[in-house]
Design an enzyme around this catalytic site. Structure first.
Site, PDB file in Angstrom:
ATOM      1  N   THR A   1       0.833  -1.204   0.000  1.00 32.74           N
ATOM      2  CA  THR A   1       0.000   0.000   0.000  1.00 32.74           C
ATOM      3  C   THR A   1       0.867   1.254   0.000  1.00 32.74           C
ATOM      4  OG1 THR A   1      -1.747  -1.196   1.156  1.00 32.74           O
ATOM      5  CG2 THR A   1      -1.830   1.214   1.265  1.00 32.74           C
TER       6      THR A   1
ATOM      7  N   GLN B   1       1.271  -9.011  -6.491  1.00 30.83           N
ATOM      8  CA  GLN B   1       0.787 -10.384  -6.671  1.00 30.83           C
ATOM      9  C   GLN B   1       1.604 -11.180  -7.690  1.00 30.83           C
ATOM     10  OE1 GLN B   1      -1.308 -12.037  -4.880  1.00 30.83           O
ATOM     11  NE2 GLN B   1      -2.385 -10.447  -3.746  1.00 30.83           N
TER      12      GLN B   1
ATOM     13  N   ALA C   1       6.084  -7.877   1.186  1.00 30.59           N
ATOM     14  CA  ALA C   1       6.742  -9.091   1.693  1.00 30.59           C
ATOM     15  C   ALA C   1       5.750 -10.195   2.062  1.00 30.59           C
ATOM     16  CB  ALA C   1       7.600  -8.730   2.918  1.00 30.59           C
TER      17      ALA C   1
ATOM     18  N   THR D   1      13.596   5.133  11.159  1.00 31.87           N
ATOM     19  CA  THR D   1      14.582   4.098  11.482  1.00 31.87           C
ATOM     20  C   THR D   1      14.202   2.789  10.806  1.00 31.87           C
ATOM     21  OG1 THR D   1      15.021   5.177  13.571  1.00 31.87           O
ATOM     22  CG2 THR D   1      15.674   2.871  13.409  1.00 31.87           C
TER      23      THR D   1
ATOM     24  N   CYS E   1     -16.164  -6.455   1.631  1.00 34.95           N
ATOM     25  CA  CYS E   1     -17.282  -6.236   2.533  1.00 34.95           C
ATOM     26  C   CYS E   1     -17.212  -4.802   3.051  1.00 34.95           C
ATOM     27  CB  CYS E   1     -17.178  -7.203   3.693  1.00 34.95           C
ATOM     28  SG  CYS E   1     -18.701  -7.337   4.598  1.00 34.95           S
TER      29      CYS E   1
HETATM   30  N1  PLP Z   1      -1.621  -4.500  -4.309  1.00 29.94           N
HETATM   31  C1  PLP Z   1      -2.155  -5.702  -4.517  1.00 29.94           C
HETATM   32  C2  PLP Z   1      -2.382  -6.186  -5.908  1.00 29.94           C
HETATM   33  C3  PLP Z   1      -2.510  -6.499  -3.430  1.00 29.94           C
HETATM   34  O1  PLP Z   1      -3.058  -7.694  -3.632  1.00 29.94           O
HETATM   35  C4  PLP Z   1      -2.297  -5.997  -2.114  1.00 29.94           C
HETATM   36  C5  PLP Z   1      -2.722  -6.775  -0.931  1.00 29.94           C
HETATM   37  O2  PLP Z   1      -3.758  -7.400  -0.907  1.00 29.94           O
HETATM   38  C6  PLP Z   1      -1.734  -4.732  -1.968  1.00 29.94           C
HETATM   39  C7  PLP Z   1      -1.407  -4.000  -3.079  1.00 29.94           C
HETATM   40  C8  PLP Z   1      -1.480  -4.135  -0.611  1.00 29.94           C
HETATM   41  O3  PLP Z   1      -0.305  -4.686  -0.057  1.00 29.94           O
HETATM   42  P1  PLP Z   1      -0.055  -4.565   1.529  1.00 29.94           P
HETATM   43  O4  PLP Z   1      -1.001  -5.508   2.176  1.00 29.94           O
HETATM   44  O5  PLP Z   1       1.390  -4.993   1.694  1.00 29.94           O
HETATM   45  O6  PLP Z   1      -0.247  -3.149   1.909  1.00 29.94           O
END
Ligand code: PLP
Length: 391
Positions: free
Chosen positions: A72, A179, A200, A237, A325
């Site tokens: 994210t 993904q 990760a 950090t 949801c």
């Molecule tokens: N992008 C995609 C395609 C994802 O499937 C996800 C998680 O479901 C994310 C971004 C978000 O990653 P994170 O959970 O590390 O913030």
């Protein structure tokens, strides 16, 4: 009861070798990686080795990798960061209708700031047409952001072609590879991406850790302000244990990708063949597109997907629907509606996402319970026309 986990696109368990690599950095090797004494040097060395491993997974240079708190944050940094660094005259972004909310919500936030965003449609198979990207370009376009593998369908976008279009138009190109990393080969030069997001916990590493590849020369502003960590791109950090975990996960993913792909694809194919043979009217979404080997999205009409997820969970099989949801109401998945499924079929779709610890016996166990669970729900469903009960 034996429980089988088929929700690896939601998250994966930390691989034992990853955990082993991380453990010393919680206690013995606790130094701040920015300190110049021996404690700090030790953790600095570990963070830099991890950076190199992440870079090697995607064909990049270590200096082009910035550690973040996850997919994210990487997506936010790529999109906000590039737009913020661009001249006022270049405030148009191109993306797709099937992005993860980490990209879609970021684009929507940009729209509130006056940036224009084009959300391109995809085909029935979930693929973007590169010609649509070409047609959407404007003189003021600053960024194209298109995900590599879709989290619900597993479909892989034709990034090489889109990368060529972006380079010719002199527009920055970002991909969310959360993904695909560890499930599909990635080379940033072949894809011609300038920015790429990784998380990760989708590749057997820890949660709350990620990375962003930023090609040398890309104009980007940081999201956060503070110290001079991560070459001024991401202050704070360093999460040494987390970064080491991502590095180890990347190293394992790179070394074992061909073997893992074979293992996952064989199980995925058997699962799909079994469901199509035993469950009347079932259909695999995106089956004709290039896909990650672990993901299967199946529409099972005439029932509620959420009800089937719960019924299967009671039998020890964990999978998911594509539906998010929100405020108590189950909205049909934006990805499945974008590929043209009507809302009732989008709600009747299940995602099975397999992982490295799954075994062929898990597939057989799932296949022994799925047809019965579907039949019971359909019996109760007013949606199920008894005249179509026989395939
Ligand atoms: N992008 C995609 C395609 C994802 O499937 C996800 C998680 O479901 C994310 C971004 C978000 O990653 P994170 O959970 O590390 O913030």
């Amino acid at each position: 009861m034996r429980r089988i986990y088929f929700d690896h696109n939601a998250t994966t368990p930390v691989e034992p070798r990853v955990l082993q690599a991380m453990l010393p950095f919680f206690s013995e090797d606790f130094g701040n990686a920015s300190s110049i004494h021996t404690f700090g040097q030790k953790t600095r060395g570990a963070v830099e080795r991890a950076r190199k491993s992440v870079a090697e997974l995607i064909g990049a240079r270590a200096g082009e990798i910035t550690f973040t708190s996850g997919g994210t944050e990487s997506d936010n940094l790529a999109i906000f960061g590039v737009v913020a660094a661009a001249p006022e005259s270049r405030k148009h972004v191109i993306t797709t209708q099937i992005e993860h909310s980490a990209v879609l919500s970021t684009c929507q936030a940009l729209e509130k700031q006056g940036v224009e965003v084009t959300y391109l449609p995809v085909s029935r198979e979930g693929l973007l047409d590169p010609d649509d990207v070409r047609r959407a370009l404007r003189p003021e376009t600053v960024l194209i952001t298109v995900m590599h593998a879709n989290n619900e369908l597993g479909t892989i976008q034709p990034l090489e072609e889109i990368g060529r279009i972006a380079a010719e138009a002199d527009v920055w190109f970002h991909t969310d590879a959360v993904q695909s990393a560890g499930k599909h080969p990635i080379h940033v030069d072949e894809l011609r991406v300038d920015l790429l997001s990784i998380s990760a916990h989708k590749l057997y590493g820890p949660k709350g850790v990620g990375a962003i590849y930023i090609r040398q020369g890309t104009r980007i502003q940081p999201l956060l302000f503070g110290g001079h960590h991560e070459r001024d791109r991401r202050p704070g950090t360093e999460n040494v244990a987390g970064n080491v975990g991502l590095g180890k996960a990347a190293e394992i993913a790179r070394a074992e990708l061909p073997e893992l792909t074979k293992h996952l694809a064989a199980m995925r194919d058997r699962l799909e063949a079994g469901i199509l043979a035993e469950v009347p009217h079932a259909r695999v979404n995106g089956a004709r597109a290039p896909r990650t080997p672990n993901t299967s999205n199946i529409t099972i009409p005439y029932l509620e997907g959420e009800a089937l997820v719960i019924a299967l969970d009671l039998k020890g099989v964990a999978c998911s629907t594509g539906a998010a949801c929100s405020s108590g109401a189950v909205a049909p998945s934006h990805v499945l509606t974008a590929i043209g499924l009507p809302p009732e079929e989008a709600r009747a779709s299940l995602r099975f996402s397999l992982g490295r610890a799954n075994a062929p016996e898990d597939i057989e166990l799932a296949l022994s319970v799925i047809p019965g669970a579907v039949a019971r729900l359909r019996e109760l469903s007013p949606l199920y026309p008894k005249t179509v009960a026989v395939k």
